[in-house]
Scaffold this motif. Structure first.
Motif, PDB file in Angstrom:
ATOM      1  N   LEU A   9       0.939  -1.238   0.022  1.00  0.00           N
ATOM      2  CA  LEU A   9      -0.009  -0.049   0.045  1.00  0.00           C
ATOM      3  C   LEU A   9       1.172   1.341   0.064  1.00  0.00           C
ATOM      4  O   LEU A   9       1.947   1.334   0.465  1.00  0.00           O
ATOM      5  CB  LEU A   9      -1.007  -0.014   1.409  1.00  0.00           C
ATOM      6  N   ASP A  10       0.312   2.377  -0.564  1.00  0.00           N
ATOM      7  CA  ASP A  10       1.052   3.740  -0.262  1.00  0.00           C
ATOM      8  C   ASP A  10       0.743   4.202   0.913  1.00  0.00           C
ATOM      9  O   ASP A  10      -0.010   3.764   1.756  1.00  0.00           O
ATOM     10  CB  ASP A  10       0.597   4.540  -1.505  1.00  0.00           C
ATOM     11  N   ARG A  11       1.588   5.497   1.189  1.00  0.00           N
ATOM     12  CA  ARG A  11       1.235   6.221   2.634  1.00  0.00           C
ATOM     13  C   ARG A  11      -0.056   6.415   2.737  1.00  0.00           C
ATOM     14  O   ARG A  11      -0.435   6.287   4.082  1.00  0.00           O
ATOM     15  CB  ARG A  11       2.173   7.249   2.560  1.00  0.00           C
ATOM     16  N   THR A  12      -0.923   6.922   1.822  1.00  0.00           N
ATOM     17  CA  THR A  12      -2.189   7.222   2.379  1.00  0.00           C
ATOM     18  C   THR A  12      -3.053   6.329   2.746  1.00  0.00           C
ATOM     19  O   THR A  12      -3.620   6.434   3.706  1.00  0.00           O
ATOM     20  CB  THR A  12      -2.713   8.167   1.096  1.00  0.00           C
ATOM     21  N   GLU A  13      -2.746   4.860   2.061  1.00  0.00           N
ATOM     22  CA  GLU A  13      -3.613   3.850   2.285  1.00  0.00           C
ATOM     23  C   GLU A  13      -3.234   3.325   3.805  1.00  0.00           C
ATOM     24  O   GLU A  13      -4.114   3.062   4.552  1.00  0.00           O
ATOM     25  CB  GLU A  13      -3.434   2.756   1.126  1.00  0.00           C
ATOM     26  N   ARG A  14      -1.876   3.249   4.107  1.00  0.00           N
ATOM     27  CA  ARG A  14      -1.342   2.900   5.271  1.00  0.00           C
ATOM     28  C   ARG A  14      -1.935   3.840   6.493  1.00  0.00           C
ATOM     29  O   ARG A  14      -2.082   3.251   7.651  1.00  0.00           O
ATOM     30  CB  ARG A  14       0.331   2.833   5.524  1.00  0.00           C
ATOM     31  N   ASP A  15      -2.048   5.068   6.165  1.00  0.00           N
ATOM     32  CA  ASP A  15      -2.344   6.003   7.357  1.00  0.00           C
ATOM     33  C   ASP A  15      -3.953   5.715   7.692  1.00  0.00           C
ATOM     34  O   ASP A  15      -4.295   5.763   8.519  1.00  0.00           O
ATOM     35  CB  ASP A  15      -2.095   7.477   6.716  1.00  0.00           C
ATOM     36  N   GLN A  16      -4.587   5.464   6.423  1.00  0.00           N
ATOM     37  CA  GLN A  16      -6.087   5.404   6.543  1.00  0.00           C
ATOM     38  C   GLN A  16      -6.213   4.007   7.369  1.00  0.00           C
ATOM     39  O   GLN A  16      -7.248   3.882   8.172  1.00  0.00           O
ATOM     40  CB  GLN A  16      -6.898   5.313   5.051  1.00  0.00           C
ATOM     41  N   ALA A  17      -5.582   3.073   6.995  1.00  0.00           N
ATOM     42  CA  ALA A  17      -5.847   1.746   7.644  1.00  0.00           C
ATOM     43  C   ALA A  17      -5.499   1.830   9.239  1.00  0.00           C
ATOM     44  O   ALA A  17      -6.064   1.214   9.952  1.00  0.00           O
ATOM     45  CB  ALA A  17      -4.742   0.683   7.212  1.00  0.00           C
ATOM     46  N   PHE A  22     -10.935  -1.124  15.347  1.00  0.00           N
ATOM     47  CA  PHE A  22     -10.933  -2.652  15.543  1.00  0.00           C
ATOM     48  C   PHE A  22      -9.960  -3.319  14.310  1.00  0.00           C
ATOM     49  O   PHE A  22      -9.879  -3.043  13.243  1.00  0.00           O
ATOM     50  CB  PHE A  22     -12.209  -3.118  15.241  1.00  0.00           C
ATOM     51  N   ASP A  23      -9.199  -4.415  14.797  1.00  0.00           N
ATOM     52  CA  ASP A  23      -8.360  -5.012  14.126  1.00  0.00           C
ATOM     53  C   ASP A  23      -8.979  -5.804  12.694  1.00  0.00           C
ATOM     54  O   ASP A  23      -8.344  -5.809  11.643  1.00  0.00           O
ATOM     55  CB  ASP A  23      -7.472  -6.083  14.763  1.00  0.00           C
ATOM     56  N   GLN A  24     -10.225  -6.118  12.968  1.00  0.00           N
ATOM     57  CA  GLN A  24     -10.958  -6.915  12.024  1.00  0.00           C
ATOM     58  C   GLN A  24     -11.065  -5.996  10.821  1.00  0.00           C
ATOM     59  O   GLN A  24     -11.158  -6.036   9.579  1.00  0.00           O
ATOM     60  CB  GLN A  24     -12.177  -7.345  12.536  1.00  0.00           C
ATOM     61  N   ASP A  25     -11.519  -4.700  11.147  1.00  0.00           N
ATOM     62  CA  ASP A  25     -11.933  -3.584  10.099  1.00  0.00           C
ATOM     63  C   ASP A  25     -10.506  -3.183   9.347  1.00  0.00           C
ATOM     64  O   ASP A  25     -10.580  -3.017   8.253  1.00  0.00           O
ATOM     65  CB  ASP A  25     -12.675  -2.469  10.812  1.00  0.00           C
ATOM     66  N   ARG A  26      -9.349  -3.095  10.243  1.00  0.00           N
ATOM     67  CA  ARG A  26      -8.297  -2.493   9.650  1.00  0.00           C
ATOM     68  C   ARG A  26      -7.580  -3.670   8.395  1.00  0.00           C
ATOM     69  O   ARG A  26      -7.330  -3.261   7.450  1.00  0.00           O
ATOM     70  CB  ARG A  26      -7.348  -2.517  10.659  1.00  0.00           C
ATOM     71  N   ARG A  27      -7.907  -4.943   8.801  1.00  0.00           N
ATOM     72  CA  ARG A  27      -7.319  -6.117   8.131  1.00  0.00           C
ATOM     73  C   ARG A  27      -8.291  -5.994   6.695  1.00  0.00           C
ATOM     74  O   ARG A  27      -7.912  -6.209   5.745  1.00  0.00           O
ATOM     75  CB  ARG A  27      -7.422  -7.418   8.716  1.00  0.00           C
ATOM     76  N   ALA A  28      -9.508  -5.804   6.927  1.00  0.00           N
ATOM     77  CA  ALA A  28     -10.610  -5.783   5.748  1.00  0.00           C
ATOM     78  C   ALA A  28     -10.142  -4.658   4.786  1.00  0.00           C
ATOM     79  O   ALA A  28     -10.074  -4.892   3.548  1.00  0.00           O
ATOM     80  CB  ALA A  28     -11.980  -5.691   6.148  1.00  0.00           C
ATOM     81  N   TYR A  29      -9.855  -3.465   5.265  1.00  0.00           N
ATOM     82  CA  TYR A  29      -9.316  -2.318   4.391  1.00  0.00           C
ATOM     83  C   TYR A  29      -7.991  -2.896   3.769  1.00  0.00           C
ATOM     84  O   TYR A  29      -7.918  -2.553   2.406  1.00  0.00           O
ATOM     85  CB  TYR A  29      -9.184  -1.320   5.324  1.00  0.00           C
ATOM     86  N   ILE A  30      -7.039  -3.265   4.500  1.00  0.00           N
ATOM     87  CA  ILE A  30      -5.897  -3.708   3.840  1.00  0.00           C
ATOM     88  C   ILE A  30      -5.942  -4.708   2.849  1.00  0.00           C
ATOM     89  O   ILE A  30      -5.259  -5.015   1.686  1.00  0.00           O
ATOM     90  CB  ILE A  30      -4.840  -4.386   5.113  1.00  0.00           C
ATOM     91  N   ALA A  31      -6.893  -5.635   3.052  1.00  0.00           N
ATOM     92  CA  ALA A  31      -7.165  -6.849   2.088  1.00  0.00           C
ATOM     93  C   ALA A  31      -7.531  -6.368   0.794  1.00  0.00           C
ATOM     94  O   ALA A  31      -7.201  -6.716  -0.204  1.00  0.00           O
ATOM     95  CB  ALA A  31      -7.903  -7.998   2.946  1.00  0.00           C
ATOM     96  N   ALA A  32      -8.773  -5.491   1.037  1.00  0.00           N
ATOM     97  CA  ALA A  32      -9.180  -4.910  -0.243  1.00  0.00           C
ATOM     98  C   ALA A  32      -8.178  -4.207  -1.134  1.00  0.00           C
ATOM     99  O   ALA A  32      -8.171  -4.386  -2.347  1.00  0.00           O
ATOM    100  CB  ALA A  32     -10.317  -4.088   0.165  1.00  0.00           C
ATOM    101  N   HIS A  33      -7.529  -3.217  -0.407  1.00  0.00           N
ATOM    102  CA  HIS A  33      -6.475  -2.369  -1.067  1.00  0.00           C
ATOM    103  C   HIS A  33      -5.342  -3.333  -1.814  1.00  0.00           C
ATOM    104  O   HIS A  33      -4.971  -2.815  -2.842  1.00  0.00           O
ATOM    105  CB  HIS A  33      -6.167  -1.169  -0.499  1.00  0.00           C
TER     106      HIS A  33
END
Length: 231
Positions: A9-17, A22-33
Motif C-alpha cells: 500500500l502507499d502512505r495514504t492507504e497505510r495512514d487510513q488503515a 478494530f483489527d478486523q476492520d483494519r485488516r478488511a481495508y488492507i485486504a481490499a486495497h
C-alpha cells in the motif's frame, strides 16, 4: 502475510488503515486495497506497490496513469471477513459485498426510507420474514454496486432507481441529467452471487452491443497472496 500486504500500500492507504479502531476492520481495508493492487498487476506488468491513485469529486478512486493500451476501471468493497474487487476494461464498474449475518439488522422501515416504492412493495409481498430479509440484503448489495459504479457516492439517492429481478435490471426513476454523456446514459448490467455467508454484487454501464460476461472467483486471501508472490 499481513506485513507483506500492507507493504504494497502507499502512505495514504497505510495512514487510513491505521485509523480503524478494530483489527478486523483494519485488516478488511488492507485486504481490499492490496487485492486491488495485485489484480491490477495481473493485467499489466507493473509492481503492485507502484500503482498510483487519484480521487474523484465524490470520492471514487481511479488510476492516475493508465498502462499503454489499457483503460482499467475498478471498484472495491470490504466488510469484516471479506474483501471484493471488480476490474473492467473501458467501462464503469461497481462492486459491493455484505455479510449475511447482517440480515437481521434491517427492517422494512429502512426500505421505506431509502428504497424506491416498488422495491419496498416487492419486499412486503414476500410471504415470510426470512425471504424479505434475504431479498432486502440482495437489493442493498445490488444498489450499492450501482452507486459505486456511478462514482457519485452518497449524492446518488438509492430511491432514484429500482432493481428488478428475473432478469436483473435497473430502472431509472428520473431522466438523465442535462449534459449526461453517452456513457452515463448507457444501460446497466448487473450480477449477483449469493455466497455462503455473503451477498456479492457487481454493476456496470454497458454502452456496447450484447451483454458483458461477469466472472467471479473466491479464494482465501493467503492463497491469493501466495500465488501473486510466486509470479
Amino acid at each position: 502475510m499481513w506485513a507483506g500486504l500492507e507493504a504494497a500500500l502507499d502512505r495514504t492507504e497505510r495512514d487510513q488503515a491505521a485509523k480503524f479502531v478494530f483489527d478486523q476492520d483494519r485488516r478488511a481495508y488492507i485486504a481490499a486495497h492490496a487485492l486491488l493492487r495485485y489484480a491490477l498487476s495481473a493485467s499489466a506488468d507493473i509492481e503492485p506497490g507502484a500503482w498510483r491513485f487519484a480521487i474523484g469529486v465524490h470520492g471514487k478512486p481511479f488510476l492516475q496513469e493508465q498502462p499503454d493500451g489499457l483503460d482499467l476501471r475498478f471498484s472495491l468493497s470490504h466488510t469484516r471477513g471479506m474483501a471484493a474487487v471488480a476490474l473492467a476494461q473501458g467501462v464503469d464498474v461497481g462492486v459491493d459485498v455484505e455479510a449475511r449475518e447482517r440480515v437481521g439488522q434491517f427492517d422494512l422501515a429502512v426500505a421505506d426510507a431509502h428504497f424506491a416504492p416498488d422495491e419496498a412493495a416487492l419486499l412486503r409481498a414476500l410471504p415470510s420474514a426470512e425471504e424479505r430479509q434475504e431479498r432486502f440484503l440482495a437489493l442493498w448489495t445490488l444498489k450499492e454496486a450501482v452507486v459505486k459504479a456511478t462514482g457519485r457516492g452518497v449524492s446518488q439517492p438509492l430511491a432514484g432507481f429500482s432493481i428488478g429481478f428475473d432478469p436483473l435490471r435497473v430502472t431509472l426513476r428520473d431522466a438523465p441529467a442535462d449534459g449526461a454523456t453517452a456513457a452515463e446514459q448507457a444501460p446497466w448490467r448487473l450480477a449477483h452471487w449469493p455466497l455462503a455467508g455473503w451477498h456479492l454484487a457487481a454493476a456496470a454501464r454497458w454502452p456496447r452491443a450484447g451483454n458483458p460476461v461477469f466472472e467471479h472467483s473466491t479464494a482465501e486471501l493467503s492463497d491469493v497472496f501466495s500465488r501473486a508472490s510466486r509470479n
